[in-house]
Scaffold this active site. Structure first.
Site: not given
Ligand code: GLY
Length: 548
Positions: A445, A87, A375, A425, A392, A355
């Site tokens: 999503g 991340r 993102n 998520s 992001e 994504t």
């Protein structure tokens, strides 16, 4: 002696579920082809994933990336499960106040500005994956070669990408980038990305230092006008984490821990759906959708209150997935009416996001699920050194209490701080049954990822649908705020709609929810019911099936 070896082999096979199949599903035919070629040349799933990730950075510029980050979930031939967190991180210049309005100060956009970007994690993530799990049949440079060639010599644009560029003028009109064109792009036009080819060539030659140090890091620092320092970039590290897991109806399920909210929320939903008080029964119907919605509202409230970068969380994931806790948490759900849960916040409209997810299973039984992202669509839309930068930073609670682009609000646990990872998520997930057969899945999503993954697992495992049927089922979604039941066109029969409205659910139709790429020991499923270029490939014992 020969008998001993035969017995040994039999034991290994029965213990690990070893099979001769390979399965790949990515969001682009070229991504799928690259992974397949690596597998067919003797590479393992992790080699194939590295090659596919870099190829997607070229052919899927809306989401594939080196300017973003993501998560990988792996389950090896030998039974080891691990989660890789690559991340993005907030740079040292980022503070809780960076995106807050105060007095006359107009803050930078957390979606479309230099400050919208976190330090990219993808190159470090792929390097970690490669060094820890490579087969040894390919060098790092060889795995990047398809991406370099695709960037340098170009590839034919799909109708989907050409159409997307027609509708994203901020990308196609950005002078200096290879996407710039005075006449509209057409399907079949060749897109070459020479600057990206050079950046990838240096990464291939030097490893992560080719990106996080030296010339390319310097270019990123210069471009960022003080947002990134050389230390922000040079000190970025991908992190291995212990996956979250549960036993779900005969499967061991492994999924992503924080900084993803996906794993905690998925396990909460699955446990919630198995409560006797809920009515998920043997098939998906109005009562189940009511119960799902009430569960999801609560699960997303927990997401908001408790989840963020694990270094900042005060509540451990185990407490949120505890059976006793969940029994209390879901105790007030009523079967005959929807009761809004208490939130004191407003909301904005949800937006799309771009994504991407891919899933790979090799013939030895090594599995990997990767969800990777910029993102938003093309991230911040700002192109630097050959690639688009992520936006992001919008996944932080940039103004605690105010919703982000997905309508999700956040609290202090996910406020902006230097070096911190923003809550996600993304929910790459792997299930393994008692015979070692695997199901590897995930989807893009934004905030809908979690409920999508839940519904595919529910339909495949509980309702015994094939993976293909489960992926293609029309989905519903709820997330606490906005306090609505969203449904993909076709997901609710008129009778269910009437019933759910009567129970008090505000309904809202969406054209599309999710875009799965899932594989198993028996299937490779790319999402064909929704827009995109996804392609699955499955090979087993001489039987090939290619699904578009
Ligand atoms: N940027 C989407 C996510 O991380 O969930």
């Amino acid at each position: 002696m020969r008998q001993f070896y035969a017995l040994f082999l039999l034991l290994v096979i029965s213990h690990t579920g070893w099979s001769q199949s390979i399965a790949v599903a990515t969001a682009h035919p070229i991504g799928t082809q690259v992974a397949r070629q690596v597998l067919e040349a003797g590479g393992n799933a992790y080699d194939a994933a590295v090659a596919a990730h870099f190829a997607l950075a070229v052919v899927l510029p809306r989401a594939g990336n080196i300017g973003g980050g993501g998560f990988a979930l792996i389950h090896t031939f030998g039974g080891e499960a691990r989660a890789l967190d690559f991340r993005e991180t907030a740079p040292q210049a980022a503070t809780r106040e960076t995106f807050m309005v105060s007095g006359e100060n107009i803050p930078p956009s957390s979606l479309r500005s230099i400050q919208a970007s976190g330090v990219p994690g993808s190159v470090a993530g792929m390097w970690e994956l490669y060094t820890a799990y490579r087969s040894g049949r390919f060098t790092w440079a060889e795995l990047l070669q398809p991406a370099i060639l695709l960037a340098d010599t170009g590839f034919a644009m799909t109708p989907f990408l050409a159409d997307l560029l027609l509708h994203t003028p901020h990308i196609a009109e950005q002078e200096g980038s290879p996407f710039y064109r005075q006449v509209p792009w057409q399907a079949g036009d060749r897109l070459t990305q020479h600057v990206l080819a050079q950046t990838l060539t240096d990464i291939a030659a030097m490893g992560p230092e080719g990106f996080y140090q030296g010339l390319h890091a310097a270019r990123l620092v210069d471009w960022s006008q003080g947002w990134f320092t050389p230390e922000d970039i040079g000190l970025y590290r991908a992190v291995w984490r212990a996956p979250l897991s549960m036993v779900y109806r005969g499967y061991n399920l492994y999924t992503m821990p924080p900084p993803s909210s996906g794993g905690v929320a998925l396990i909460q939903l699955l446990k919630g759906s198995d409560r006797p008080a809920n009515r998920f029964g043997k098939r998906w119907k109005g009562e189940a959708i009511h119960d799902f919605t009430e569960l999801a509202h609560r699960v997303y409230q927990d997401r908001t209150y408790y989840l963020g970068d694990p270094d900042y969380m005060e509540v451990v994931p185990g407490a949120l997935m505890d059976d006793g806790y969940l029994a209390n948490r879901f105790a007030d759900i009523e079967q005959d009416r929807h009761v809004p849960i208490a939130w004191n916040q407003s909301h904005t409209e949800l937006e799309s996001n771009e994504t991407t997810h891919f899933s790979i299973l090799d013939s030895a039984g090594n599995a990997i699920a990767i969800t990777t992202t910029l993102n938003g669509l093309f991230g911040s839309g700002l192109w630097v050194d050959g690639y688009f930068m992520n936006n992001e930073m919008d996944d932080f609670a940039t103004q605690p209490g105010v919703p982000n682009q997905f309508g999700l609000i956040g609290y202090e646990v996910n406020s902006v701080a230097p070096g911190k990872r923003m809550l996600s998520s993304m929910t790459p997930t792997i299930l393994v049954d008692g015979s070692g057969n695997k199901v590897v899945l995930g989807t893009p999503g934004g905030s809908t990822i979690i409920t999508n993954v839940f519904q595919v697992v529910l339909h495949h495992v509980r309702y015994q649908k094939t993976l293909e049927e489960a992926v293609h089922i029309k989905k519903v979604h709820a997330q606490g705020l906005p306090e609505k039941l969203f449904y993909e066109v076709g997901a609710l029969t008129p009778r269910w709609q009437k019933k759910l409205k009567a129970l008090g659910h505000p309904l809202e139709a969406w054209k599309q929810i999710g875009r799965f790429q899932a594989v198993s020991s028996f299937e490779a499923v790319a999402d064909v019911t929704r827009s995109g270029d996804s392609q699955g490939y499955f090979y087993s014992d001489g039987v090939k099936s290619k699904r578009k």
